[in-house]
Design a protein around this motif. Structure first.
Motif, PDB file in Angstrom:
ATOM      1  N   TYR A  33       0.819  -1.196   0.000  1.00 44.05           N
ATOM      2  CA  TYR A  33       0.000   0.000   0.000  1.00 44.05           C
ATOM      3  C   TYR A  33       0.854   1.247   0.000  1.00 44.05           C
ATOM      4  N   GLY A  41      -6.770   0.196   2.229  1.00 42.43           N
ATOM      5  CA  GLY A  41      -7.529  -0.998   1.930  1.00 42.43           C
ATOM      6  C   GLY A  41      -6.759  -2.267   2.084  1.00 42.43           C
ATOM      7  N   GLU A 240      -9.799  -4.538   8.566  1.00 40.76           N
ATOM      8  CA  GLU A 240     -10.169  -3.118   8.628  1.00 40.76           C
ATOM      9  C   GLU A 240     -10.458  -2.674  10.058  1.00 40.76           C
ATOM     10  N   GLU A 243      -7.118  -2.058  11.747  1.00 47.79           N
ATOM     11  CA  GLU A 243      -6.490  -0.842  11.213  1.00 47.79           C
ATOM     12  C   GLU A 243      -7.221   0.416  11.685  1.00 47.79           C
ATOM     13  N   GLU A 261      -0.319  -0.311   7.312  1.00 44.95           N
ATOM     14  CA  GLU A 261      -0.872  -0.382   8.654  1.00 44.95           C
ATOM     15  C   GLU A 261      -0.761  -1.815   9.165  1.00 44.95           C
TER      16      GLU A 261
HETATM   17 ZN   LIG Z   1      -5.291  -2.468   5.185  1.00 45.66          ZN
END
Ligand SMILES: [Zn+2]
Length: 310
Positions: A33, A41, A240, A243, A261
């Protein structure tokens, strides 16, 4: 938290074994990411060659997370689900409801208690499944990022869900709904925050890959509860949630060098698995139900992927 601090994933990952086969678990690779101005995401597909990705991931796994200037959700968290779309069945909803009801207090979620805020207060291993709303598809089946925020805003504005700064709102989409900014091609889910009704509201999109990308965003075939879409979504939800807990506004716990993350660091890494009676691999039990949930990044005893803490 400025809206323009939302972050987006650029490159994707995890295509080492892009086709899940019977009795197998797709546990190779990680997600890559980079912050570019949209949501964080859980990503999947991959534009890089395997050699490029292997080199990238090796470097990224060595990058530890550090606490930046922003807040951490240390207090007990309230999880809200918004069931979006007209094609939800009871069994699938039950798999996700049970996960939301029982992930809090688990040895798995306790990994997040190794994280702390600027006052040194650690994250509490408490998650309350605090409410649900239903949207049968008011904005159609092709959702933009703005649409997804609107779905959250509508649920709060209508009074279906409370306005809760300790809340994390999950837009759970049915198998016929997609997110046009990149579901299945760039990500499986994401989390972000926005000012809604004057408050900093944390929310997440969790896509249903059952028919759209079972290999790309699904974790295993067969699935632990024979609900392949919901079983896959349970791991994306966990990603998610953890995070949003440790980096709710995109400015707390992440790796400075690459923006990853905690969930990103361990995406698609499942660790030790067991085999259920239907042949499915699983590695977590929440309540009485089995799940295949990605590992999470722990700070203790040393920074690494883990299935539980301690
Ligand atoms: Zn993520």
């Amino acid at each position: 938290m400025a809206l323009n601090r939302k972050l987006m994933l650029l490159a994707v990952s995890c295509a080492f074994a892009s086709v899940a086969t019977a009795g197998t678990v797709r546990d190779t690779g990680d997600s890559v990411y980079k912050p570019t101005g949209k949501g964080w995401g859980e990503l999947d597909l991959d534009a890089q060659t395997h050699a490029q990705k292997a080199a990238t991931l090796k470097a990224q796994r060595t990058a530890n997370l550090t606490l930046q200037s922003g807040p951490v959700m240390t207090a007990p968290k309230n999880v809200y689900y918004i069931w979006y779309g007209a094609n939800w069945d009871a069994a699938s909803k039950n798999v996700l409801t049970n996960a939301g009801q029982n992930i809090g207090g688990s040895p798995y979620f306790n990994i997040n208690s190794t994280y702390y805020d600027h006052a040194g207060t650690h994250v509490q291993n408490v998650v309350t499944y605090a409410g649900t709303a239903t949207d049968n598809g008011s904005l159609g089946t092709q959702l933009s990022d703005v649409n997804i925020q609107t779905i959250v805003s509508n649920a709060i504005g209508s009074g279906a869900l409370p306005s809760d700064t300790n809340g994390i709102y999950f837009v759970m989409t049915d198998k016929n709904t997609t997110a046009t900014s990149g579901f299945c091609t760039q990500y499986c889910g994401w989390h972000t925050n926005a000012t809604i009704g004057g408050k900093d509201i944390k929310y997440s999109f969790v896509g249903n890959p059952e028919t759209q990308c079972p290999a790309g965003c699904g974790a295993s075939t067969p699935s632990p509860n024979n609900t392949p879409g919901a079983d896959a979504m349970a791991s994306i939800f966990a990603h998610e949630l953890e995070e949003a807990t440790t980096d709710p506004d995109g400015n707390a716990w992440y790796a400075l060098s690459n923006g990853m993350e905690n969930g990103d660091k361990c995406a698609w890494n499942f660790g030790t698995t067991s085999t259920a009676s239907n042949g499915a691999k699983y590695n977590q039990t929440f309540g009485t139900m089995k799940y295949l949930i990605q590992q999470n990044w722990t700070l203790l005893p040393a920074q690494a992927c883990a299935q539980h803490y301690p």
